[in-house]
Design a protein around this motif. Structure first.
Motif, PDB file in Angstrom:
ATOM      1  N   LYS A  82      -9.739  -2.102   3.122  1.00 11.11           N
ATOM      2  CA  LYS A  82      -8.513  -2.465   3.837  1.00 11.11           C
ATOM      3  C   LYS A  82      -7.378  -2.707   2.850  1.00 11.11           C
ATOM      4  O   LYS A  82      -7.545  -3.447   1.883  1.00 11.11           O
ATOM      5  CB  LYS A  82      -8.731  -3.736   4.659  1.00 11.11           C
ATOM      6  CG  LYS A  82      -9.934  -3.637   5.574  1.00 11.11           C
ATOM      7  CD  LYS A  82      -9.673  -4.247   6.921  1.00 11.11           C
ATOM      8  CE  LYS A  82     -10.915  -4.240   7.770  1.00 11.11           C
ATOM      9  NZ  LYS A  82     -11.125  -2.995   8.504  1.00 11.11           N
ATOM     10  N   GLY A  83      -6.251  -2.096   3.116  1.00  7.90           N
ATOM     11  CA  GLY A  83      -5.068  -2.335   2.305  1.00  7.90           C
ATOM     12  C   GLY A  83      -4.643  -3.787   2.416  1.00  7.90           C
ATOM     13  O   GLY A  83      -4.724  -4.374   3.487  1.00  7.90           O
ATOM     14  N   ILE A  84      -4.227  -4.376   1.298  1.00  9.45           N
ATOM     15  CA  ILE A  84      -3.836  -5.787   1.275  1.00  9.45           C
ATOM     16  C   ILE A  84      -2.318  -5.886   1.315  1.00  9.45           C
ATOM     17  O   ILE A  84      -1.629  -5.235   0.543  1.00  9.45           O
ATOM     18  CB  ILE A  84      -4.363  -6.490   0.004  1.00  9.45           C
ATOM     19  CG1 ILE A  84      -5.883  -6.421  -0.042  1.00  9.45           C
ATOM     20  CG2 ILE A  84      -3.890  -7.936  -0.030  1.00  9.45           C
ATOM     21  CD1 ILE A  84      -6.461  -6.985  -1.327  1.00  9.45           C
ATOM     22  N   ALA A  85      -1.835  -6.733   2.226  1.00 11.85           N
ATOM     23  CA  ALA A  85      -0.392  -6.903   2.397  1.00 11.85           C
ATOM     24  C   ALA A  85       0.139  -7.943   1.423  1.00 11.85           C
ATOM     25  O   ALA A  85       0.791  -8.883   1.815  1.00 11.85           O
ATOM     26  CB  ALA A  85      -0.097  -7.310   3.844  1.00 11.85           C
ATOM     27  N   GLU A  86      -0.183  -7.798   0.134  1.00 14.04           N
ATOM     28  CA  GLU A  86       0.333  -8.710  -0.887  1.00 14.04           C
ATOM     29  C   GLU A  86       0.628  -7.902  -2.143  1.00 14.04           C
ATOM     30  O   GLU A  86       0.112  -6.814  -2.317  1.00 14.04           O
ATOM     31  CB  GLU A  86      -0.685  -9.809  -1.215  1.00 14.04           C
ATOM     32  CG  GLU A  86      -0.740 -10.874  -0.146  1.00 14.04           C
ATOM     33  CD  GLU A  86      -1.727 -11.997  -0.475  1.00 14.04           C
ATOM     34  OE1 GLU A  86      -2.206 -12.078  -1.614  1.00 14.04           O
ATOM     35  OE2 GLU A  86      -2.007 -12.773   0.445  1.00 14.04           O
ATOM     36  N   VAL A 124       0.884  -1.168   0.000  1.00 16.11           N
ATOM     37  CA  VAL A 124       0.000   0.000   0.000  1.00 16.11           C
ATOM     38  C   VAL A 124       0.916   1.211   0.000  1.00 16.11           C
ATOM     39  O   VAL A 124       1.494   1.565   1.015  1.00 16.11           O
ATOM     40  CB  VAL A 124      -0.945   0.025   1.218  1.00 16.11           C
ATOM     41  CG1 VAL A 124      -1.755   1.305   1.221  1.00 16.11           C
ATOM     42  CG2 VAL A 124      -1.889  -1.167   1.171  1.00 16.11           C
ATOM     43  N   LEU A 154      -8.881  -4.321  -0.468  1.00 17.98           N
ATOM     44  CA  LEU A 154     -10.100  -5.109  -0.517  1.00 17.98           C
ATOM     45  C   LEU A 154     -11.226  -4.181  -0.068  1.00 17.98           C
ATOM     46  O   LEU A 154     -11.264  -3.745   1.084  1.00 17.98           O
ATOM     47  CB  LEU A 154      -9.976  -6.328   0.399  1.00 17.98           C
ATOM     48  CG  LEU A 154     -10.929  -7.488   0.066  1.00 17.98           C
ATOM     49  CD1 LEU A 154     -10.479  -8.739   0.779  1.00 17.98           C
ATOM     50  CD2 LEU A 154     -12.363  -7.211   0.383  1.00 17.98           C
TER      51      LEU A 154
END
Lengths: 327, 327
Positions: A28-32, A3, A40
């Motif tokens: 929500k920011g995705i940690a991928e 992000v 998401l």
């Protein structure tokens, strides 16, 4: 994590209001992912993925990527589908970045690769290659031989900081690749980055492919070589011939491989190893000390390259080398 | 970002099978939070949050945190509710970590704080303080005066690396706090970390509070001081008296403040500034160079401390200082 861009709730609400998706319930920011910012977003219609394209994705390439996803979804390939706003436009702007909402794809990427994952991957890759047969847009592969040479030129001086002798190894290998790279194999649009984190499974069934942001035109068999490197080596560096056999055999059930493609595989695997070795080497040498993305280990791909260099023919992979497609 | 622990799909599927939540459709690491690993898990029943508690959360404190969330939810405070498995147990283990599934709370935390956000925060905080009145469990505040002194002892020698004179400023302030800290104010369970990223809004309406993992027993008014510091300063360091007035006035509509609590506010604000200054200073000096969490700026809280040190009474905050609760 990925992000890089912060989106305010007001900006997001105004953005989502351009779609028929109802109100935003959560974001929500995705940690991928590494290249772009992914969120998401849950709306009254359900979950969606919002991607903000950061500077390493060229804006002029986005119509190709989005068009490809739309084409594949029409052909029945499970992949995220860009969602258009009420004005029919999918590619918009948010927080100063090109931005797209895509459909949510159920499934998780496999953390531990089983032979069965590789079997399904082979089939899905072949179906992908058939599905792009009538896709009209083109995008040259910026990370082909000339791109590798550029990357090497930028990293050569400091390559030995990562492994003694790496500069010489790469210089020699680039020369060998240039001399031996196949000239004429079946070509088309390839995914070009089909690592395990881009392939979703539900239970044991492959449920979809994501992240088409390296897709480009190249030899179809080069995509297989990328997958062999990404899926068929164990963490200790050993080559898992069972996985590679299943990948290849299931690919060939859907799209048969020619003699020339089979014979080219060792060189395609070497080229693919060099491609990821070079981008990882560049990122390793150039990531800012405070960055939050942990750079990937270039030496993993040096070990893979050495394995492929030691192979004298398809038989050394313990792969079936008949051109009939039976495995 | 906050995903410290990787969860395999097999482990997750087996874990979720212990609940009445249907099958897992998706699991994505969330790039928020600092202390624990958080995942947004979509099951056939909808979205849930999965938290894996990492080493900075003490396992023996978890029953307090989970019991508090359950108590608050029963009292009608919108917050995540721990979900029990079919065996009635909510606190389980996953990938070697204590793990809990909590309900999904709609809403987004505000990136730009408006006065209206602060008004609603004040009311929600007071309702929280009333709701914990009959909560039976206790957890001492490890980050009260003695905890600050311990943290200072660990960072004092290198404090001036961050700002010249910081060591002396902190030593003097700790002595002043010890001499002036209120001895007897209404006490109970406080949130103790109610920063904007822990307060969700849907549109302009506060929709819930999250992240109770610093909750502990302390003076209720100290929680107000933490919120004043976290919500009522602008990015340029200036104090926004309108926001603070609204926060306090709306708090007092729900839970009136005594004369002693009002008079103590400047010292409580100084103490709260020192608490976050010290933890940030410690993290700044001790974060490993390769870590992916960017440490928060300790100097932001030094500026807040200096502001509160310059205040001679409640009037200097432009706050109403009548003890009636009318603002």
């Amino acid at each position: 994590m990925a992000v890089y861009t912060e989106v305010t709730d007001e900006e997001l609400s105004a953005f989502i209001a351009q779609y028929d998706l109802g109100a935003v319930l959560s974001c929500k920011g995705i940690a991928e992912g590494v290249e772009n910012s992914n969120f998401l977003v849950v709306t009254e219609r359900g979950p969606y993925i919002l991607t903000l394209y950061e500077k390493r994705t060229r804006k002029e390439d986005l119509p190709f990527f989005l068009g490809l996803m739309e084409h594949l979804a029409e052909k029945g390939i499970a992949c995220p589908l860009p969602v258009a706003g009420r004005d029919g436009v999918a590619l918009r702007e948010l927080s100063g970045r090109p931005a797209v909402i895509v459909t949510f794809l159920a499934g998780m990427w496999p953390r531990r690769i089983s032979p069965q994952h590789c079997a399904q991957l082979g089939e899905a890759l072949a179906r992908l290659h058939l599905a792009v047969g009538d896709f009209r847009m083109e995008r040259p592969n910026a990370l082909a031989l000339n791109g590798w040479k550029d990357l090497f030129a930028k990293s050569a001086e400091r390559a030995d900081e990562v492994a003694v002798g790496l500069r010489t190894t790469l210089a020699d290998e680039l020369a060998a690749l240039e001399a031996n790279w196949p000239a004429d194999l079946p070509a088309g649009v390839i995914h070009a980055d089909l690592f395990p984190d881009n392939v979703f499974f539900r239970g044991d069934s492959l449920s979809g492919l994501i992240d088409f942001y390296f897709a480009c035109n190249d030899f179809l068999a080069y995509d297989i070589a990328i997958c062999i490197n990404a899926w068929c080596f164990e963490i200790d560096g050993s080559f898992n011939a069972t996985k590679a056999r299943l990948l290849l055999a299931n690919y060939r059930k859907v799209r048969p491989l020619s003699r020339a493609e089979l014979d080219a595989l060792p060189w395609l695997c070497r080229g693919s190893a060099v491609r990821f070795l070079l981008t990882r080497l560049y990122d390793w040498l150039n990531h800012p000390p405070g960055a939050f993305v942990r750079p990937k280990d270039p030496l993993e791909y040096l070990r893979k390259l050495r394995f492929h260099q030691s192979v004298r023919g398809l038989g050394d992979y313990f792969l079936d080398d008949s051109a009939t497609g039976e495995a």
